[in-house]
Scaffold this motif. Structure first.
Motif, PDB file in Angstrom:
ATOM      1  N   ARG A   1       0.829  -1.210   0.000  1.00 30.47           N
ATOM      2  CA  ARG A   1       0.000   0.000   0.000  1.00 30.47           C
ATOM      3  C   ARG A   1       0.865   1.262   0.000  1.00 30.47           C
ATOM      4  NH1 ARG A   1      -5.147   2.160  -0.804  1.00 30.47           N
ATOM      5  NH2 ARG A   1      -5.316   4.068   0.421  1.00 30.47           N
ATOM      6  N   ALA A   2       1.931   1.271   0.804  1.00 32.59           N
ATOM      7  CA  ALA A   2       2.792   2.452   0.909  1.00 32.59           C
ATOM      8  C   ALA A   2       3.557   2.722  -0.379  1.00 32.59           C
ATOM      9  CB  ALA A   2       3.771   2.275   2.072  1.00 32.59           C
ATOM     10  N   LEU A   3       3.781   1.686  -1.180  1.00 32.53           N
ATOM     11  CA  LEU A   3       4.526   1.857  -2.427  1.00 32.53           C
ATOM     12  C   LEU A   3       3.633   2.183  -3.616  1.00 32.53           C
ATOM     13  CD1 LEU A   3       7.082  -1.088  -2.120  1.00 32.53           C
ATOM     14  CD2 LEU A   3       7.548   1.361  -1.828  1.00 32.53           C
ATOM     15  N   THR A   4       2.321   2.032  -3.463  1.00 32.02           N
ATOM     16  CA  THR A   4       1.427   2.202  -4.606  1.00 32.02           C
ATOM     17  C   THR A   4       0.387   3.301  -4.420  1.00 32.02           C
ATOM     18  OG1 THR A   4      -0.026   0.456  -3.749  1.00 32.02           O
ATOM     19  CG2 THR A   4       1.696  -0.202  -5.309  1.00 32.02           C
ATOM     20  N   ALA A   5       0.013   3.639  -3.192  1.00 30.63           N
ATOM     21  CA  ALA A   5      -1.048   4.622  -2.960  1.00 30.63           C
ATOM     22  C   ALA A   5      -0.566   6.029  -3.298  1.00 30.63           C
ATOM     23  CB  ALA A   5      -1.517   4.564  -1.510  1.00 30.63           C
ATOM     24  N   ALA A   6      -1.507   6.860  -3.722  1.00 27.36           N
ATOM     25  CA  ALA A   6      -1.160   8.253  -4.050  1.00 27.36           C
ATOM     26  C   ALA A   6      -0.774   9.035  -2.797  1.00 27.36           C
ATOM     27  CB  ALA A   6      -2.334   8.923  -4.752  1.00 27.36           C
ATOM     28  N   GLU A   7      -1.497   8.829  -1.696  1.00 28.09           N
ATOM     29  CA  GLU A   7      -1.213   9.500  -0.439  1.00 28.09           C
ATOM     30  C   GLU A   7      -1.141   8.453   0.670  1.00 28.09           C
ATOM     31  OE1 GLU A   7      -4.257  12.443   0.081  1.00 28.09           O
ATOM     32  OE2 GLU A   7      -3.131  13.946  -1.050  1.00 28.09           O
ATOM     33  N   PRO A   8      -0.029   7.715   0.751  1.00 19.84           N
ATOM     34  CA  PRO A   8       0.076   6.635   1.737  1.00 19.84           C
ATOM     35  C   PRO A   8       0.295   7.178   3.145  1.00 19.84           C
ATOM     36  CG  PRO A   8       2.152   6.882   0.583  1.00 19.84           C
ATOM     37  CD  PRO A   8       1.182   7.839  -0.074  1.00 19.84           C
ATOM     38  N   LEU A   9       0.046   6.317   4.113  1.00 17.40           N
ATOM     39  CA  LEU A   9       0.294   6.676   5.502  1.00 17.40           C
ATOM     40  C   LEU A   9       1.761   7.019   5.702  1.00 17.40           C
ATOM     41  CD1 LEU A   9      -1.377   6.674   8.208  1.00 17.40           C
ATOM     42  CD2 LEU A   9      -0.286   4.475   8.686  1.00 17.40           C
ATOM     43  N   LEU A  10       2.654   6.203   5.163  1.00 18.31           N
ATOM     44  CA  LEU A  10       4.101   6.465   5.130  1.00 18.31           C
ATOM     45  C   LEU A  10       4.568   6.308   3.695  1.00 18.31           C
ATOM     46  CD1 LEU A  10       5.497   4.541   8.240  1.00 18.31           C
ATOM     47  CD2 LEU A  10       5.046   6.977   8.036  1.00 18.31           C
ATOM     48  N   ASP A  11       5.321   7.268   3.213  1.00 16.32           N
ATOM     49  CA  ASP A  11       5.800   7.218   1.830  1.00 16.32           C
ATOM     50  C   ASP A  11       7.121   6.447   1.778  1.00 16.32           C
ATOM     51  OD1 ASP A  11       6.274   7.536  -0.802  1.00 16.32           O
ATOM     52  OD2 ASP A  11       6.435   9.721  -0.785  1.00 16.32           O
ATOM     53  N   LEU A  12       7.029   5.130   1.619  1.00 15.27           N
ATOM     54  CA  LEU A  12       8.234   4.300   1.587  1.00 15.27           C
ATOM     55  C   LEU A  12       9.038   4.501   0.311  1.00 15.27           C
ATOM     56  CD1 LEU A  12       6.988   0.915   3.105  1.00 15.27           C
ATOM     57  CD2 LEU A  12       7.999   2.904   4.246  1.00 15.27           C
ATOM     58  N   ARG A  13       8.466   5.184  -0.681  1.00 16.40           N
ATOM     59  CA  ARG A  13       9.226   5.464  -1.897  1.00 16.40           C
ATOM     60  C   ARG A  13      10.405   6.382  -1.619  1.00 16.40           C
ATOM     61  NH1 ARG A  13       3.485   6.309  -4.782  1.00 16.40           N
ATOM     62  NH2 ARG A  13       3.260   7.357  -2.781  1.00 16.40           N
ATOM     63  N   LEU A  14      10.360   7.084  -0.494  1.00 10.26           N
ATOM     64  CA  LEU A  14      11.485   7.938  -0.113  1.00 10.26           C
ATOM     65  C   LEU A  14      12.748   7.121   0.165  1.00 10.26           C
ATOM     66  CD1 LEU A  14       9.689  10.421   2.312  1.00 10.26           C
ATOM     67  CD2 LEU A  14      10.828  11.034   0.175  1.00 10.26           C
ATOM     68  N   LEU A  15      12.578   5.842   0.491  1.00 10.98           N
ATOM     69  CA  LEU A  15      13.745   5.004   0.792  1.00 10.98           C
ATOM     70  C   LEU A  15      14.634   4.800  -0.428  1.00 10.98           C
ATOM     71  CD1 LEU A  15      12.047   2.282   3.030  1.00 10.98           C
ATOM     72  CD2 LEU A  15      13.365   4.271   3.772  1.00 10.98           C
ATOM     73  N   ARG A  16      14.106   5.068  -1.635  1.00 17.40           N
ATOM     74  CA  ARG A  16      14.929   4.957  -2.836  1.00 17.40           C
ATOM     75  C   ARG A  16      15.964   6.076  -2.906  1.00 17.40           C
ATOM     76  NH1 ARG A  16       9.605   4.284  -6.690  1.00 17.40           N
ATOM     77  NH2 ARG A  16       8.919   2.233  -5.908  1.00 17.40           N
ATOM     78  N   HIS A  17      15.706   7.141  -2.159  1.00 16.54           N
ATOM     79  CA  HIS A  17      16.665   8.243  -2.102  1.00 16.54           C
ATOM     80  C   HIS A  17      17.793   7.828  -1.164  1.00 16.54           C
ATOM     81  CE1 HIS A  17      18.005  12.346  -2.486  1.00 16.54           C
ATOM     82  NE2 HIS A  17      17.955  12.539  -1.190  1.00 16.54           N
ATOM     83  N   ARG A  18      19.011   7.691  -1.695  1.00 18.94           N
ATOM     84  CA  ARG A  18      20.091   7.046  -0.939  1.00 18.94           C
ATOM     85  C   ARG A  18      20.364   7.687   0.421  1.00 18.94           C
ATOM     86  NH1 ARG A  18      26.354   5.966  -2.949  1.00 18.94           N
ATOM     87  NH2 ARG A  18      27.195   5.655  -0.859  1.00 18.94           N
ATOM     88  N   PRO A  19      20.535   9.009   0.545  1.00 18.21           N
ATOM     89  CA  PRO A  19      20.804   9.566   1.885  1.00 18.21           C
ATOM     90  C   PRO A  19      19.688   9.252   2.875  1.00 18.21           C
ATOM     91  CG  PRO A  19      21.324  11.173   0.198  1.00 18.21           C
ATOM     92  CD  PRO A  19      20.621  10.056  -0.502  1.00 18.21           C
ATOM     93  N   PHE A  20      18.457   9.328   2.403  1.00 12.95           N
ATOM     94  CA  PHE A  20      17.338   9.056   3.302  1.00 12.95           C
ATOM     95  C   PHE A  20      17.283   7.569   3.656  1.00 12.95           C
ATOM     96  CE2 PHE A  20      12.907   8.149   4.313  1.00 12.95           C
ATOM     97  CZ  PHE A  20      12.630   9.148   5.232  1.00 12.95           C
ATOM     98  N   GLY A  21      17.434   6.695   2.673  1.00  7.77           N
ATOM     99  CA  GLY A  21      17.382   5.266   2.929  1.00  7.77           C
ATOM    100  C   GLY A  21      18.466   4.798   3.884  1.00  7.77           C
ATOM    101  N   THR A  22      19.693   5.306   3.698  1.00 10.72           N
ATOM    102  CA  THR A  22      20.769   4.901   4.601  1.00 10.72           C
ATOM    103  C   THR A  22      20.547   5.457   6.006  1.00 10.72           C
ATOM    104  OG1 THR A  22      22.070   6.802   3.792  1.00 10.72           O
ATOM    105  CG2 THR A  22      22.503   4.646   2.797  1.00 10.72           C
ATOM    106  N   ALA A  23      19.979   6.648   6.112  1.00  5.99           N
ATOM    107  CA  ALA A  23      19.689   7.210   7.432  1.00  5.99           C
ATOM    108  C   ALA A  23      18.632   6.380   8.153  1.00  5.99           C
ATOM    109  CB  ALA A  23      19.222   8.659   7.299  1.00  5.99           C
ATOM    110  N   VAL A  24      17.594   5.954   7.443  1.00  4.61           N
ATOM    111  CA  VAL A  24      16.556   5.120   8.046  1.00  4.61           C
ATOM    112  C   VAL A  24      17.137   3.788   8.514  1.00  4.61           C
ATOM    113  CG1 VAL A  24      14.464   3.795   7.536  1.00  4.61           C
ATOM    114  CG2 VAL A  24      14.620   6.183   6.832  1.00  4.61           C
TER     115      VAL A  24
END
Length: 531
Positions: A298-321
């Motif tokens: 759901r977080a990877l496909t919804a237009a307005e998800p509860l948590l936007d897990l697509r941000l994890l593709r951004h390397r600085p953000f993903g490594t920080a998480v």
């Protein structure tokens, strides 16, 4: 569990990323980024808020005092419970695997509320939502203080968490609306007071109440404080008009926290009974895993998800998480064990256990202030790995010295070193995660970075309690197979005789926690090494 600083992300100013480290020392259980971002899009403040925009006026000071009072109440509640777990286990005749849900249920409820805050502000308005949260928290505290068994206490702690998760972000939104951007840093410094004061006095206050009054008063003490905050908030907070801005991701909400709770319950039950295939362990584990998987989809496909897990593709953000998830799992998960070690193995009172934790809290708090400023000058790829290594070294030094008769000065020195590493890790990691994120995605990033420590603490606490229970079972005589619950039934002289075996069980468990903290260095080295 010590409070977790949350990154502040005021999307109304252009200096958000530059001020993030200073703003990090705000509320431990909140998502100020979502609250602020949501509130700024929900319409202009009303006339009363515009009138209060002059910083330093008595009105701003009055608003800040109410917000600090409410936040301090929720922060204290996250720090006083750990010193009471030993007494709760004895009074309710409950094993550690059940008692730890007093902490885990609370933190999972907090995590569930965090992404709701921005939506709820737009739906109900800040004043109405704040008063509702304070009232519900006071009610949950009263019910927890009257709990008649471990199941009722866990249920009322969940109610506390659902209410407490909204208190600080909504209070922050009220203050930010009432102030101007030029004095935002001063407001953030005021909001950081509960985070610095709560971990320092919480364990000591909780220990005193447990030893001298009753464990029930660690919850009941919130009732008069909550009523005072409720009355002052109703009188002083400006009115605002609710203006909904976006839909709530109900499917995501119904999948994340219940899924994690079922998954943790199933795994901990299987480990406790040494029977993962039993229906009582297997069914909740499979259902929880299915819900978590559904949430990810759901977080990877919804237009307005509860948590936007697509941000994890951004390397600085993903490594920080990844860094924060591993670090908080080991660190916060193990903090539940420290008061138990001091009380069960060393025979300390709850008050004594609280006092022995002060050096580490001071080291973390002081370092956190310097690290926030240093993070503006030093690249996170250099600062954070150094903090992780220092924390792991201090933690390892403490773990190797865990015994039945180690001098307290040795233990506190090792924990103070770990505290320095913790202070150098959490704030700079949170700040680094949001620095390279586009302004329109900062609220989503802030929400994710605020939830991660709560989930890490929940998973870590459940894991460490199960590991400790298993280690006790393996090292104690067969007649004491009940672990902590069985130890409480023994006279003090018999417990002193078993102290070496008990200490060995704690040391074995701490090794796992050190491993998680050390593993955080792997993603940390991939954080940006340039400003």
């Amino acid at each position: 569990m010590p409070p977790t600083p949350a990154p502040s992300t005021d999307t109304t100013t252009a200096t958000t990323t530059d001020t993030a480290p200073a703003a990090t020392a705000t509320a431990p259980t909140t998502a100020p980024g979502t609250a602020v971002g949501g509130s700024d899009r929900s319409g202009p403040p009303g006339p009363t808020a515009r009138h209060a925009r002059r910083p330093g006026t008595p009105r701003i000071a009055a608003l800040a005092s109410v917000v600090v009072l409410g936040s301090l109440m929720t922060v204290l509640d996250t720090t006083v419970v750990n010193v009471a777990l030993n007494r709760l286990s004895a009074d309710f005749h409950a094993p550690l695997a059940a008692i730890q849900w007093v902490v885990t249920g609370y933190t999972l409820a907090l995590a569930a509320v965090i992404p709701l805050t921005a939506w709820a502000i737009g739906r109900f308005g800040t004043k109405r939502l704040y008063l509702l949260a304070i009232g519900a928290f006071a009610l949950g505290s009263a019910l927890a203080g009257l709990a008649w068994n471990i199941e009722s206490l866990i249920a009322f702690r969940v109610l506390q968490g659902l209410a407490g998760g909204a208190v600080s972000p909504v209070g922050m939104t009220i203050l930010i609306r009432a102030s101007d951007p030029a004095h935002r840093g001063r407001i953030m410094s005021i909001l950081g007071i509960p985070v610095l004061v709560g971990p320092l006095i919480g364990p000591v206050l909780g220990g005193y109440l447990v030893d001298q009054v009753s464990w029930r008063w660690i919850f009941l003490i919130n009732v008069p404080i909550g009523l005072l905050a409720l009355l002052l908030g109703a009188r002083l907070f400006p009115r605002d008009t609710p203006q909904p801005t976006r839909r709530l991701d109900v499917p995501g909400l119904l999948a994340l926290s219940p899924g994690l709770a079922l998954l943790l319950y199933g795994l901990s039950t299987g480990a406790e009974r040494h029977a993962f295939a039993s229906p009582g362990a297997l069914l909740p584990t499979l259902l929880g895993a299915a819900l978590v998987a559904a949430f990810v989809v759901r977080a990877l496909t919804a237009a307005e998800p509860l948590l936007d897990l697509r941000l994890l593709r951004h390397r600085p953000f993903g490594t920080a998480v990844a860094t924060l998830a591993l670090f908080t799992c080991g660190y916060f998960g193990s903090m539940m064990l420290l008061p138990l070690y001091y009380q069960v193995v060393r025979g300390q009172s709850a008050t004594g256990a609280g006092l022995l934790g002060i050096p580490q809290v001071l080291a973390t708090g002081i370092t956190m202030q310097f690290a926030g400023r240093l993070g503006d000058k030093v690249a996170p790829g250099k600062l954070v790995p150094t903090g992780v290594v220092l924390a792991a070294i201090g933690f390892l030094a403490f773990t190797t010295q865990v015994a039945a008769d180690t001098p307290y000065a040795v233990l506190m020195a090792a924990l103070a070193l770990m505290g320095v590493g913790v202070g150098m890790t959490i704030m700079p990691t949170m700040a680094a995660a949001t620095r390279s994120i586009d302004a329109d995605r900062i609220p989503a990033a802030s929400t994710t970075m605020t939830i991660v420590p709560q989930l890490g603490a929940s998973v870590g606490g459940a894991l460490m309690s199960v590991l400790l229970a298993g280690a006790m079972t393996d090292r104690l005589p067969r007649a004491l197979s009940g672990g902590l619950e069985a130890v409480h039934a023994l006279p003090r002289t018999a417990v002193r005789h078993l102290a070496p075996q008990l200490a060995d069980a704690f040391q074995h468990t701490y090794v796992w926690a050190v491993g998680f903290v050390a593993l955080a260095a792997l993603p940390a080295v991939f954080l940006p090494r340039r400003r």
